[in-house]
Design an enzyme around this catalytic site. Structure first.
Site, PDB file in Angstrom:
ATOM      1  N   SER A 112     -15.056  39.141 -44.276  1.00 40.56           N
ATOM      2  CA  SER A 112     -15.644  37.971 -43.630  1.00 40.56           C
ATOM      3  C   SER A 112     -14.583  37.175 -42.875  1.00 40.56           C
ATOM      4  O   SER A 112     -14.751  36.817 -41.704  1.00 40.56           O
ATOM      5  CB  SER A 112     -16.315  37.098 -44.693  1.00 40.56           C
ATOM      6  OG  SER A 112     -16.651  35.830 -44.187  1.00 40.56           O
ATOM      7  N   HIS A 171      -5.314  30.264 -40.415  1.00 45.09           N
ATOM      8  CA  HIS A 171      -6.511  30.185 -41.242  1.00 45.09           C
ATOM      9  C   HIS A 171      -6.165  29.630 -42.614  1.00 45.09           C
ATOM     10  O   HIS A 171      -5.137  29.968 -43.191  1.00 45.09           O
ATOM     11  CB  HIS A 171      -7.119  31.586 -41.413  1.00 45.09           C
ATOM     12  CG  HIS A 171      -8.340  31.584 -42.283  1.00 45.09           C
ATOM     13  ND1 HIS A 171      -8.288  31.869 -43.622  1.00 45.09           N
ATOM     14  CD2 HIS A 171      -9.625  31.314 -41.999  1.00 45.09           C
ATOM     15  CE1 HIS A 171      -9.514  31.765 -44.119  1.00 45.09           C
ATOM     16  NE2 HIS A 171     -10.341  31.434 -43.161  1.00 45.09           N
ATOM     17  N   ASP A 207     -21.493  38.136 -39.671  1.00 48.40           N
ATOM     18  CA  ASP A 207     -20.939  37.329 -40.766  1.00 48.40           C
ATOM     19  C   ASP A 207     -21.868  36.190 -41.145  1.00 48.40           C
ATOM     20  O   ASP A 207     -22.043  35.902 -42.327  1.00 48.40           O
ATOM     21  CB  ASP A 207     -19.554  36.783 -40.403  1.00 48.40           C
ATOM     22  CG  ASP A 207     -18.966  35.988 -41.559  1.00 48.40           C
ATOM     23  OD1 ASP A 207     -18.748  36.584 -42.630  1.00 48.40           O
ATOM     24  OD2 ASP A 207     -18.780  34.768 -41.419  1.00 48.40           O
ATOM     25  N   LYS A 237     -13.634  37.525 -38.349  1.00 49.21           N
ATOM     26  CA  LYS A 237     -13.724  36.386 -37.437  1.00 49.21           C
ATOM     27  C   LYS A 237     -12.395  36.158 -36.716  1.00 49.21           C
ATOM     28  O   LYS A 237     -12.366  35.772 -35.553  1.00 49.21           O
ATOM     29  CB  LYS A 237     -14.152  35.139 -38.209  1.00 49.21           C
ATOM     30  CG  LYS A 237     -15.630  35.195 -38.607  1.00 49.21           C
ATOM     31  CD  LYS A 237     -16.060  34.006 -39.447  1.00 49.21           C
ATOM     32  CE  LYS A 237     -15.606  34.124 -40.874  1.00 49.21           C
ATOM     33  NZ  LYS A 237     -16.194  33.128 -41.777  1.00 49.21           N
ATOM     34  N   ARG A 289     -25.152  36.316 -49.029  1.00 50.15           N
ATOM     35  CA  ARG A 289     -24.239  36.274 -50.184  1.00 50.15           C
ATOM     36  C   ARG A 289     -24.364  34.946 -50.912  1.00 50.15           C
ATOM     37  O   ARG A 289     -24.343  34.885 -52.146  1.00 50.15           O
ATOM     38  CB  ARG A 289     -22.794  36.496 -49.716  1.00 50.15           C
ATOM     39  CG  ARG A 289     -22.507  37.931 -49.281  1.00 50.15           C
ATOM     40  CD  ARG A 289     -21.227  38.003 -48.457  1.00 50.15           C
ATOM     41  NE  ARG A 289     -20.071  37.478 -49.168  1.00 50.15           N
ATOM     42  CZ  ARG A 289     -18.988  36.977 -48.578  1.00 50.15           C
ATOM     43  NH1 ARG A 289     -18.898  36.925 -47.256  1.00 50.15           N
ATOM     44  NH2 ARG A 289     -17.992  36.533 -49.291  1.00 50.15           N
TER      45      ARG A 289
HETATM   46  N1  URA Z   1     -14.573  31.977 -46.092  1.00 53.65           N
HETATM   47  C1  URA Z   1     -15.158  32.851 -45.250  1.00 53.65           C
HETATM   48  O1  URA Z   1     -15.085  32.710 -44.037  1.00 53.65           O
HETATM   49  N2  URA Z   1     -15.826  33.883 -45.768  1.00 53.65           N
HETATM   50  C2  URA Z   1     -15.936  34.089 -47.093  1.00 53.65           C
HETATM   51  O2  URA Z   1     -16.554  35.051 -47.481  1.00 53.65           O
HETATM   52  C3  URA Z   1     -15.329  33.170 -47.954  1.00 53.65           C
HETATM   53  C4  URA Z   1     -14.653  32.129 -47.424  1.00 53.65           C
END
Ligand code: URA
Ligand code: CA
Length: 433
Positions: free
Chosen positions: A179, A78, A157, A183, A164
């Protein structure tokens, strides 16, 4: 919910049951958007501690399905988002070519930062909307897959992030950690490597904030039994030379195939690929295996196989060329490159691709610290008609800026153990200049 909002407003830590109720209530429409927005704003100002972020992550994961690992030893990678961050397109096939399967779910461009899905889709024919079943099957048969987050995983999310975004509460460390990690947990890979960016072009500019975010993410992922590593890396200037979806796909292709390798991009990719191998339990000389995957062409072949499995027309990657209209941006004075406004370049490249197609964008020739003479080419604009924005993104000064590290900090964990920090001091041997 009123009581929960009031507790967070007054600085309390919410318990697991409260976070469960928040997420489940929002998903079932029992909790109003106004209420969740108020809670998020309270979180923004009062903060969320690590147990709370873990509880929120669990509740978010439970809002959808969790995939079984496609293969026992697979890894996910990631990036928290940056400009000219082509690393995923490079390290995914490298790790797979080294025998470590990669199961990566990616996102779209957010603001000035690029999205791996958009870069893949700049290659004609490539699809990223794989079903979870097709995704897992491709990881097993090809060795790697990069696909979009399925709507079946962490549906909370998507809704929560949108709220948000509308309420200017994205920038809360605990909300970001939950968040991102939710995932990754739902995507199933038992090993995860986080590249957490810091600096002008990153989500967070402050090193101590990013250190806390990285630790929180590693701790939460470990609480789900995942092995992980986090690397905090510089995003004060574009990572690689190419900015723009198709230009970055070309960059990855040429990096893997021709050996034209930007030193900064190579240094980071080597570190990330090593972390991916180590975290996934690779036995042997990771650095040697990575070099061999690059030099033998095995990593490039792996990229082609992955793209073919995801629908690329034969020869599509090979045929990809930068937009034919080319404009050189030249320095208007002599000196040193002191700053590069990465967000400005990221937004400019994004606007170019939207107007002129996937292979428009910017190619950066001069980096921070480089000496320039008036008239030198700083960057090339592909597709656009003006280089003004690019010139304005360059800060030229009389003297060279102090060197900056590429990697600021690493956090590594081993199965069954807590994370270990590799000290807070910059790794100067990785300094780019
Ligand atoms: N990337 C994400 O997946 N979530 C966030 O809240 C910020 C960056
Ligand atoms: Ca340990």
């Amino acid at each position: 919910m009123r009581r929960t909002i009031a507790r967070k407003r007054d600085g309390a830590a919410l318990d697991d049951a409260e976070w469960q109720a928040v997420v489940a209530g929002y998903m079932s429409d029992a909790i109003e958007e106004a209420q969740l927005a108020a809670l998020f704003m309270a979180c923004y100002f009062k903060g969320i501690d690590e147990p709370e972020a873990a509880a929120l992550t669990r509740a978010m994961v439970e809002s959808g399905e969790t995939l079984a690992p496609p293969v026992a030893n697979c890894v996910d990678k990631h990036s928290s988002g940056g400009v000219a961050d082509t690393a995923s397109l490079i390290v995914v096939p490298i790790a797979a070519a080294c025998g470590i399967p990669v199961a990566k779910l990616s996102g779209r461009a957010l603001g000035h930062t690029g999205g791996t899905l958009d870069k893949l889709e700049a290659i004609p024919g490539v699809r990223t909307d794989l079903s979870p079943e097709a995704f897992a099957e491709q990881v097993r048969t090809v060795g790697c897959a990069v696909a979009a987050q399925s709507a079946r995983l962490v549906p909370a999310d998507k809704r929560m992030y949108a709220l948000r975004d509308r309420t200017s509460t994205v920038q809360s460390l605990g909300l970001v950690a939950a968040s991102i990690v939710s995932k990754k947990i739902a995507a199933g890979a038992p090993s995860i490597v986080f590249d957490v960016k810091v600096g002008r072009g990153a989500f967070f500019k402050d090193l101590s904030e990013v250190e806390a975010l990285s630790r929180t993410m590693v701790h939460i992922a470990e609480s789900f039994g995942r092995r992980c590593a986090a690397v905090v890396t510089d995003m004060n200037e574009p990572l690689g030379p190419a900015i723009g979806t198709g230009l970055e796909a070309i960059e990855a292709r040429d990096f893997l195939r021709n050996g034209r390798r930007d030193p900064r991009l190579l240094a980071l990719c080597a570190i990330l690929a090593t972390k991916m191998l180590e975290t996934a339990g690779f036995a042997g000389d990771a650095a040697g295996a990575i070099r061999h995957a690059l030099d033998s062409g095995a990593a490039y072949e792996m990229l082609e196989r992955m793209l073919a499995a995801q629908g690329a027309a034969p020869g599509a990657l090979d045929a990809l060329r930068p937009h034919a209209r080319m404009l050189e941006v030249r320095a208007n004075r002599s000196g040193f490159v002191a700053t590069i406004d990465a967000p400005k370049l990221g937004l400019f490249a994004r606007a170019l691709t939207e107007r002129f197609g996937g292979t428009a964008g910017v190619f950066v020739h001069k980096r921070i610290g480089d000496a320039v003479t008036a008239g030198d080419v700083l960057a090339t604009v592909f597709g656009g008609e003006s280089g003004e924005d690019v010139l304005a993104a360059y800060g030229l000064a009389d003297s060279a800026p102090p060197p900056r590290p590429l990697v600021y900090f690493e956090i590594a964990s081993e199965a069954g153990g807590g994370p270990e920090a590799a000290a807070g001091e910059p790794r100067s041997r990785l300094a780019t200049r």
